[in-house]
Design a protein around this motif. Structure first.
Motif, PDB file in Angstrom:
ATOM      1  N   SER A  72       0.787  -1.097   0.010  1.00 13.12           N
ATOM      2  CA  SER A  72      -0.020   0.051  -0.070  1.00 13.12           C
ATOM      3  C   SER A  72       0.881   1.120  -0.003  1.00 13.12           C
ATOM      4  CB  SER A  72      -0.963  -0.129   1.377  1.00 13.12           C
ATOM      5  OG  SER A  72      -0.199   0.019   2.571  1.00 13.12           O
ATOM      6  N   ILE A  73       2.080   1.163   0.690  1.00 17.03           N
ATOM      7  CA  ILE A  73       3.049   2.513   0.662  1.00 17.03           C
ATOM      8  C   ILE A  73       3.416   2.768  -0.946  1.00 17.03           C
ATOM      9  CG2 ILE A  73       5.321   3.085   1.227  1.00 17.03           C
ATOM     10  CD1 ILE A  73       3.377   3.038   3.607  1.00 17.03           C
ATOM     11  N   PHE A  74       3.678   1.665  -1.796  1.00 18.32           N
ATOM     12  CA  PHE A  74       3.837   1.863  -3.247  1.00 18.32           C
ATOM     13  C   PHE A  74       2.848   2.286  -4.045  1.00 18.32           C
ATOM     14  CE2 PHE A  74       3.891  -0.047  -7.542  1.00 18.32           C
ATOM     15  CZ  PHE A  74       5.003   0.825  -7.890  1.00 18.32           C
ATOM     16  N   GLY A  75       1.589   2.313  -3.537  1.00 16.03           N
ATOM     17  CA  GLY A  75       0.352   2.793  -4.476  1.00 16.03           C
ATOM     18  C   GLY A  75       0.153   4.302  -3.642  1.00 16.03           C
ATOM     19  N   ILE A  76       0.574   4.359  -2.735  1.00 13.04           N
ATOM     20  CA  ILE A  76       0.511   5.984  -2.013  1.00 13.04           C
ATOM     21  C   ILE A  76       1.547   6.589  -2.818  1.00 13.04           C
ATOM     22  CG2 ILE A  76       0.736   7.484  -0.179  1.00 13.04           C
ATOM     23  CD1 ILE A  76      -0.658   5.028   1.447  1.00 13.04           C
ATOM     24  N   VAL A  77       2.921   5.984  -2.907  1.00 14.27           N
ATOM     25  CA  VAL A  77       3.916   6.688  -3.402  1.00 14.27           C
ATOM     26  C   VAL A  77       3.750   7.009  -4.938  1.00 14.27           C
ATOM     27  CG1 VAL A  77       6.291   6.546  -4.047  1.00 14.27           C
ATOM     28  CG2 VAL A  77       5.598   6.079  -1.743  1.00 14.27           C
ATOM     29  N   LEU A  78       3.035   6.152  -5.393  1.00 12.79           N
ATOM     30  CA  LEU A  78       2.767   6.314  -6.875  1.00 12.79           C
ATOM     31  C   LEU A  78       1.530   7.347  -7.320  1.00 12.79           C
ATOM     32  CD1 LEU A  78       3.533   4.907  -9.714  1.00 12.79           C
ATOM     33  CD2 LEU A  78       1.702   3.427  -9.476  1.00 12.79           C
ATOM     34  N   PHE A  79       0.639   7.209  -6.291  1.00  9.59           N
ATOM     35  CA  PHE A  79      -0.208   8.353  -6.480  1.00  9.59           C
ATOM     36  C   PHE A  79       0.248   9.479  -6.413  1.00  9.59           C
ATOM     37  CE2 PHE A  79      -3.271  11.056  -4.231  1.00  9.59           C
ATOM     38  CZ  PHE A  79      -4.490  11.137  -5.079  1.00  9.59           C
ATOM     39  N   LEU A  80       1.006   9.940  -5.282  1.00 12.52           N
ATOM     40  CA  LEU A  80       1.753  11.343  -5.005  1.00 12.52           C
ATOM     41  C   LEU A  80       2.480  11.503  -6.124  1.00 12.52           C
ATOM     42  CD1 LEU A  80       2.281  10.916  -1.269  1.00 12.52           C
ATOM     43  CD2 LEU A  80       0.709  12.521  -2.295  1.00 12.52           C
ATOM     44  N   LEU A  81       3.109  10.676  -6.885  1.00  7.17           N
ATOM     45  CA  LEU A  81       3.992  11.003  -7.884  1.00  7.17           C
ATOM     46  C   LEU A  81       3.307  11.243  -9.180  1.00  7.17           C
ATOM     47  CD1 LEU A  81       7.031  10.686  -9.096  1.00  7.17           C
ATOM     48  CD2 LEU A  81       6.618   8.534  -9.667  1.00  7.17           C
ATOM     49  N   ILE A  82       2.095  10.622  -9.514  1.00  4.95           N
ATOM     50  CA  ILE A  82       1.484  11.158 -10.867  1.00  4.95           C
ATOM     51  C   ILE A  82       0.749  12.545 -10.219  1.00  4.95           C
ATOM     52  CG2 ILE A  82      -0.533  10.302 -11.894  1.00  4.95           C
ATOM     53  CD1 ILE A  82       0.433   7.551 -11.667  1.00  4.95           C
ATOM     54  N   GLY A  83       0.269  12.658  -9.208  1.00  4.31           N
ATOM     55  CA  GLY A  83      -0.485  13.642  -8.950  1.00  4.31           C
ATOM     56  C   GLY A  83       0.512  15.096  -8.890  1.00  4.31           C
ATOM     57  N   GLY A  84       1.601  14.619  -8.344  1.00  9.09           N
ATOM     58  CA  GLY A  84       2.670  15.717  -8.474  1.00  9.09           C
ATOM     59  C   GLY A  84       2.971  15.971  -9.935  1.00  9.09           C
ATOM     60  N   MET A  85       3.150  15.175 -10.836  1.00  7.32           N
ATOM     61  CA  MET A  85       3.658  15.300 -12.074  1.00  7.32           C
ATOM     62  C   MET A  85       2.317  16.260 -12.883  1.00  7.32           C
ATOM     63  SD  MET A  85       5.752  12.208 -13.556  1.00  7.32           S
ATOM     64  CE  MET A  85       4.263  11.127 -13.678  1.00  7.32           C
ATOM     65  N   ALA A  86       1.152  15.804 -12.533  1.00 10.77           N
ATOM     66  CA  ALA A  86      -0.067  16.500 -13.237  1.00 10.77           C
ATOM     67  C   ALA A  86      -0.162  17.741 -12.516  1.00 10.77           C
ATOM     68  CB  ALA A  86      -1.112  15.743 -12.609  1.00 10.77           C
ATOM     69  N   PHE A  87       0.263  18.244 -11.394  1.00  4.57           N
ATOM     70  CA  PHE A  87       0.416  19.436 -10.768  1.00  4.57           C
ATOM     71  C   PHE A  87       1.367  20.282 -11.479  1.00  4.57           C
ATOM     72  CE2 PHE A  87       2.410  22.395  -7.811  1.00  4.57           C
ATOM     73  CZ  PHE A  87       1.169  23.082  -7.473  1.00  4.57           C
ATOM     74  N   TRP A  88       2.604  19.778 -11.620  1.00  5.74           N
ATOM     75  CA  TRP A  88       3.600  20.879 -12.477  1.00  5.74           C
ATOM     76  C   TRP A  88       3.146  21.015 -13.823  1.00  5.74           C
ATOM     77  CZ3 TRP A  88       5.835  23.769  -9.588  1.00  5.74           C
ATOM     78  CH2 TRP A  88       6.125  23.585  -8.201  1.00  5.74           C
ATOM     79  N   LEU A  89       2.761  19.975 -14.365  1.00  4.04           N
ATOM     80  CA  LEU A  89       2.188  20.334 -15.971  1.00  4.04           C
ATOM     81  C   LEU A  89       1.185  21.277 -16.005  1.00  4.04           C
ATOM     82  CD1 LEU A  89       2.360  19.256 -18.865  1.00  4.04           C
ATOM     83  CD2 LEU A  89       0.415  17.754 -18.101  1.00  4.04           C
ATOM     84  N   LEU A  90       0.236  21.477 -14.964  1.00  4.75           N
ATOM     85  CA  LEU A  90      -0.699  22.599 -15.205  1.00  4.75           C
ATOM     86  C   LEU A  90      -0.265  23.705 -14.873  1.00  4.75           C
ATOM     87  CD1 LEU A  90      -3.781  20.841 -13.180  1.00  4.75           C
ATOM     88  CD2 LEU A  90      -3.695  21.555 -15.629  1.00  4.75           C
ATOM     89  N   VAL A  91       1.045  23.906 -13.685  1.00  2.23           N
ATOM     90  CA  VAL A  91       1.463  25.102 -13.405  1.00  2.23           C
ATOM     91  C   VAL A  91       2.288  25.578 -14.683  1.00  2.23           C
ATOM     92  CG1 VAL A  91       3.435  26.024 -12.044  1.00  2.23           C
ATOM     93  CG2 VAL A  91       1.644  24.724 -10.831  1.00  2.23           C
TER      94      VAL A  91
END
Length: 51
Positions: free
Chosen positions: A2-21
């Motif tokens: 489940s730690i891997f899933g959380i890290v993967l979710f935060l990684l994808i969310g972070g990339m989407a956030f910086w793309l929008l910025v």
């Protein structure tokens, strides 16, 4: 696992956030400027009639 899933979710969310910025900071003003320049450019009516 489940730690891997959380890290993967935060990684994808972070990339989407910086793309929008990036898009809001660079691409959107560039697009607006190009659109404004297209509207302000004088039309060339006589050149099109001669061609």
């Amino acid at each position: 696992m489940s730690i891997f899933g959380i890290v993967l979710f935060l990684l994808i969310g972070g990339m989407a956030f910086w793309l929008l910025v990036f898009m809001l900071g660079f691409i959107l003003p560039y697009w607006i400027t190009l659109g404004a320049m297209e509207k302000l450019r004088p039309k060339r009516i006589y050149d099109e009639e001669q061609a």
